[in-house]
Design a protein around this motif. Structure first.
Motif, PDB file in Angstrom:
ATOM      1  N   LEU A 257      59.648  59.535  35.425  1.00  0.00           N
ATOM      2  CA  LEU A 257      58.955  59.844  36.675  1.00  0.00           C
ATOM      3  C   LEU A 257      59.284  61.259  37.131  1.00  0.00           C
ATOM      4  CD1 LEU A 257      57.131  58.297  38.690  1.00  0.00           C
ATOM      5  CD2 LEU A 257      59.188  57.821  40.012  1.00  0.00           C
TER       6      LEU A 257
ATOM      7  N   GLN B  68      57.364  63.769  34.991  1.00  0.00           N
ATOM      8  CA  GLN B  68      55.955  63.838  35.387  1.00  0.00           C
ATOM      9  C   GLN B  68      55.792  64.642  36.676  1.00  0.00           C
ATOM     10  OE1 GLN B  68      54.287  60.284  37.121  1.00  0.00           O
ATOM     11  NE2 GLN B  68      52.369  60.545  36.003  1.00  0.00           N
ATOM     12  N   GLY B  69      56.683  64.401  37.654  1.00  0.00           N
ATOM     13  CA  GLY B  69      56.597  65.145  38.912  1.00  0.00           C
ATOM     14  C   GLY B  69      56.831  66.629  38.713  1.00  0.00           C
TER      15      GLY B  69
ATOM     16  N   GLN C 269      53.789  68.251  37.352  1.00  0.00           N
ATOM     17  CA  GLN C 269      52.749  68.465  38.367  1.00  0.00           C
ATOM     18  C   GLN C 269      53.039  69.707  39.188  1.00  0.00           C
ATOM     19  OE1 GLN C 269      51.577  65.298  40.918  1.00  0.00           O
ATOM     20  NE2 GLN C 269      51.111  63.876  39.260  1.00  0.00           N
TER      21      GLN C 269
ATOM     22  N   HIS D  62      52.384  60.680  43.744  1.00  0.00           N
ATOM     23  CA  HIS D  62      53.679  60.712  43.072  1.00  0.00           C
ATOM     24  C   HIS D  62      54.788  60.548  44.102  1.00  0.00           C
ATOM     25  CE1 HIS D  62      56.982  61.944  40.505  1.00  0.00           C
ATOM     26  NE2 HIS D  62      56.164  61.829  39.476  1.00  0.00           N
TER      27      HIS D  62
ATOM     28  N   GLN E 120      50.934  67.622  47.405  1.00  0.00           N
ATOM     29  CA  GLN E 120      49.908  66.981  46.589  1.00  0.00           C
ATOM     30  C   GLN E 120      48.531  67.137  47.220  1.00  0.00           C
ATOM     31  OE1 GLN E 120      51.016  63.098  44.761  1.00  0.00           O
ATOM     32  NE2 GLN E 120      52.899  63.252  45.967  1.00  0.00           N
TER      33      GLN E 120
END
Length: 831
Positions: A91, A94-95, A98, A455, A463
């Motif tokens: 996780l 992935q963050g 981004q 997220h 975001q």
């Protein structure tokens, strides 16, 4: 938007994934047959890997290395709350991607996190510093460094085809940095025909898609037929099973961890651990990808039986070596001759694993399936992924390196076939490319569009400001609209299906598809079991026993099975259909019963087989004797190594307390002497010979009392008074003994429930009931048991309806097929 054309030598055509890139390349090669097209038509991940793989910067970190670096970063964080780094690392990665992909400036990030307890920005900075310390760099960081330099126009034009969502701003900026022009294009000229199809349940939907695919292949072979299970990989697996049942081979991209040979390799490598679970040990024995499975099949059956006879959930390496003693290669590896050190470098583990598998003969002598061969070809690459963790870990222990090997196997994928035509199973709409027929499962209003999923680590304000994926309902709506709008360019015919009822929800076709015509497809209907066709085969008798087969092992077991169902006796004693032992934590009920038997035998020896010796002891002396004998019994128990020190004390206390409670009952009886314990007696019962062992024989003033120890609650007087007796063990002992027998009794040894259950000529003491005519009862037993013995010898294999509670859960029930009898009888009556 422009149409797809063959890129010139100065152009680059990029697809979002490998499936679309391969389809575009195949399409253009069929039209133009230019070998250099393979260099100009690429998937975005593969192109980035090539672009940065030859840069003058530090080595590019792989996906596995990035994950390992994040995990180490999370372990070193000083946080006021608990976290689980293995779960949180994917996780966090992935963050971080981004944040990098949408080019969030550090100052903007810090401002968005002001006042938050969870400072993900600090985590990201520590992660990036750790990459630097390891001498590595990520693709995102390399892109940032390239963008900080003057423009490098390597291409005249970069074309993006098949993207239903725009790439991250970082990659768009990189494209503009490397090319004079960046262009989004339609990569297919197809305008497919969309139809809808509704079912009552998801099971009907999957079954319908499988039947449709088979019918399409039969009518249009060769053809490319795709089925998209957008709800997840679980539906893909169930769909593959449905197609296999219909005799249809499937094409799909799978993680290496799901291939047979790699699963076999991972199972074999567990020999490096100090302990192995019984399930994993049995999987290792059943694993066909080592040794010569075809020749060793009967041998492996014996190995699995030995493993189950241990009746434990966890085995040590020595247990595995004992149970698989005939496999010299495996015994040599687990016996410690080539045992690895407690911790090794990842690359050293990779070399060790390869040597071990070679010694064990992996991947076996047979690779019958194409996907097995393709998966084996990726094994060395998988070990290379493991060895690359040297940059993150100096040394790893066995459990740690094994976990990383399984992660690497789940990250690396392979195509299970080299074919282009046939049925393809996909789990994303984006992977569908160049199909003749396409089916989209789960096109309902619950999943299209799905709810937003921002997220959890990235501040929502960022975001929203940067329009990151999945953060808002509008973003999900736009993505779904793009995906569904692209469907009619992905195949000639497309069916969008849905289940009207799913997980207690009422569903309908997603409104994003508008109004579609109905597809005319037959909905499969479940066939009732009684619909046949059944064929009646008389299995009520088998060949009679030969003269040399009438010496029966197992004592009274044959009579007990014949009483329940003659087929059970035939299956277990003649076909050797013996159920495997069931694992238990600590001491199993069966083992505890054996311990009680041993304890009572030791007790009467210590008391000189005389009640007077028991009555002469004070309470404290009895307690001391019970404690000493319990410890002595456990010390001689072969399974003592399985339980820990504290549990051994608990078992010893339970044995001692049970013994004390039972000796109290024994002290209240009329005078008796123990005439014998564990006595073996041969019995000629009609045409067969049995060898029985009587737990104990007492001599009383009225005659002999035959005793059977039971640590459970089974056995009542009524079980002996039916014909034939449901519990034939003690009646058999009674008629087998050459001396007159006054009574039979079960000694129920259960703490808090100790009691006598017996039957005899008179009521010897409390718990022993007197029979009206003891001689007639014994004569009936003799006639019934001889009848059972004659039936077994003559080959009686009838399946009797099981009596409730007679055996509890019968492991032979599936062989009996008694539950299907009523369905078969009804069907036969209609013939």
């Amino acid at each position: 938007m422009s149409r797809l054309q063959a890129p010139s030598t100065e152009d680059l055509l990029l697809a979002p994934n490998l499936a679309v890139a391969d389809a575009m390349l195949a399409n253009q090669l069929a039209r133009h047959r230019e070998p250099t097209l393979a260099e100009r038509i690429r998937s975005l991940p593969a192109w980035l890997e090539d672009l940065f793989g030859h840069s003058p910067f530090p080595p590019l970190a792989s996906e596995l290395q990035m994950l390992a670096t994040w995990e180490k970063t999370l372990r070193d964080l000083d946080l006021p709350f608990d976290l689980h780094p293995p779960t949180l690392a994917p996780l966090a990665l992935q963050g971080w991607r981004q944040v990098k992909g949408w080019r969030v400036e550090r100052q903007r990030f810090e401002l968005a996190e002001y006042g938050r307890d969870l400072r993900f920005g600090d985590w990201c900075r520590q992660f990036e510093q750790r990459l630097v310390d390891q001498g590595q760099i990520s693709a995102e960081q390399l892109a940032e460094q390239l963008l900080s330099r003057p423009a490098d126009r390597r291409y005249r034009r970069i074309q993006l085809a098949g993207f239903v969502d725009r790439p991250a701003p970082l990659w768009l900026a990189l494209f503009a940095h490397l090319a004079e022009e960046v262009q989004f294009i339609d990569w297919q000229d197809k305008v497919g025909e969309l139809k809808q199809f509704g079912c009552d349940t998801p099971e009907q939907e999957l079954r319908s898609a499988a039947i449709w695919a088979k019918a399409v292949l039969a009518a249009h072979n060769p053809a490319r037929v795709g089925i998209i299970a957008a709800r997840g990989k679980a539906d893909v697996g169930r769909l593959a099973h449905e197609l296999v049942q219909l005799g249809v081979a499937t094409n799909r991209r799978l993680p290496l961890s799901e291939s047979g040979p790699i699963q076999g390799a991972l199972a074999l490598l567990q020999i490096n651990g100090q302990q192995i679970g019984i399930g994993d040990a049995r999987a290792l024995v059943e694993n066909p990808f080592w040794g010569d499975y075809a020749k060793e099949l009967s041998l492996r059956t014996g190995w699995e039986t030995r493993l189950c006879q241990l009746e434990t959930r966890t085995l040590f390496r020595s247990d595995l070596a004992h149970c698989l003693a005939e496999s010299k290669a495996l015994v040599e590896l687990v016996s410690g001759q080539q045992r690895a050190e407690a911790a090794l470098a990842p690359s050293a583990w990779a070399e060790l694993f390869n040597r071990q598998l070679h010694k064990l003969g992996w991947p076996g002598t047979q690779l019958p399936q194409e996907d097995h061969v393709l998966a084996c070809e990726s094994w060395l690459e998988l070990l290379g992924d493991l060895a690359s963790l040297n940059t993150s870990f100096a040394k790893l222990e066995w459990s740690q390196v094994y976990r990383w090997l399984k992660i690497a196997a789940s990250q690396r994928t392979y195509l299970n076939t080299a074919r282009s035509e046939g049925v393809w199973l996909l789990d994303r709409v984006e992977e569908a490319a160049e199909f003749n027929f396409l089916w989209l499962l789960g096109a309902d209003d619950q999943d299209w569009p799905p709810p937003p999923k921002p997220h959890p680590l990235v501040p929502f304000s960022l975001q929203s400001a940067f329009d990151m994926p999945r953060h808002a309902a509008q973003r999900e709506l736009e993505l779904c609209q793009n995906l569904l709008a692209s469907l009619n360019r992905r195949a000639d015919q497309i069916i969008c299906s849905f289940a009207r009822s799913r997980e207690n929800l009422s569903c309908k076709l997603t409104p994003l598809l508008g109004s579609l015509p109905q597809a005319q497809i037959a909905v499969p209907v479940a066939t009732p079991t009684a619909g046949g066709p059944f064929e009646w085969i008389d299995c009520s008798s088998a060949p009679a026993l030969a003269a040399d087969q009438r010496q029966i092992r197992g004592g009274s077991r044959v009579l007990q099975l014949m009483t329940a169902s003659p087929f059970d006796a035939f299956a277990e004693l003649r076909l050797k259909a013996n159920p495997l032992g069931q694992p238990s934590d600590g001491v199993s009920p069966k083992e505890f019963g054996k311990l009680l038997h041993d304890l009572l035998e030791r007790s009467w020896l210590a008391l000189q087989n005389n009640q007077q010796g028991l009555l002469a002891l004070t309470d404290s002396e009895r307690q001391r004797l019970a404690a000493e004998l319990s410890r002595e019994t456990l010390a001689h128990w072969r399974g003592a190594w399985r339980i820990g020190h504290n549990q051994r004390h608990l078992v010893a206390d339970l044995l001692a307390d049970t013994l004390l409670e039972w000796l109290q009952l024994e002290s209240q009886r009329p005078p008796f002497e123990v005439h014998g314990t564990e006595r073996d007696i041969p019995v000629q019962l009609g045409p067969i010979t049995l060898q029985v062992r009587i737990d104990r024989i007492d001599r009383t003033d009225q005659g002999l009392l035959l005793i059977d120890y039971k640590s459970g609650t089974s056995g009542e007087v009524r079980d002996w008074l039916v014909s034939p007796p449901q519990q034939p063990q003690l009646p058999l002992y009674c008629i087998a003994l050459n001396e007159p027998c006054a009574a039979i009794a079960i000694a129920r040894l259960r703490l808090g429930q100790c009691k006598w259950v017996g039957l005899g000529a008179t009521s010897l003491f409390s718990g022993i009931k007197g029979a009206a005519d003891w001689g007639v009862v014994q004569a009936n037993w003799r006639a019934d048991l001889i009848g059972l013995a004659e039936g077994f010898a003559q080959g009686d294999t009838r399946v009797a309806e099981p009596r409730p509670g007679h055996f509890g859960s019968n492991p032979l029930a599936r062989l009996q097929r008694f539950s299907e009898y009523e369905d078969m009888r009804q069907w036969l009556q209609t013939r």
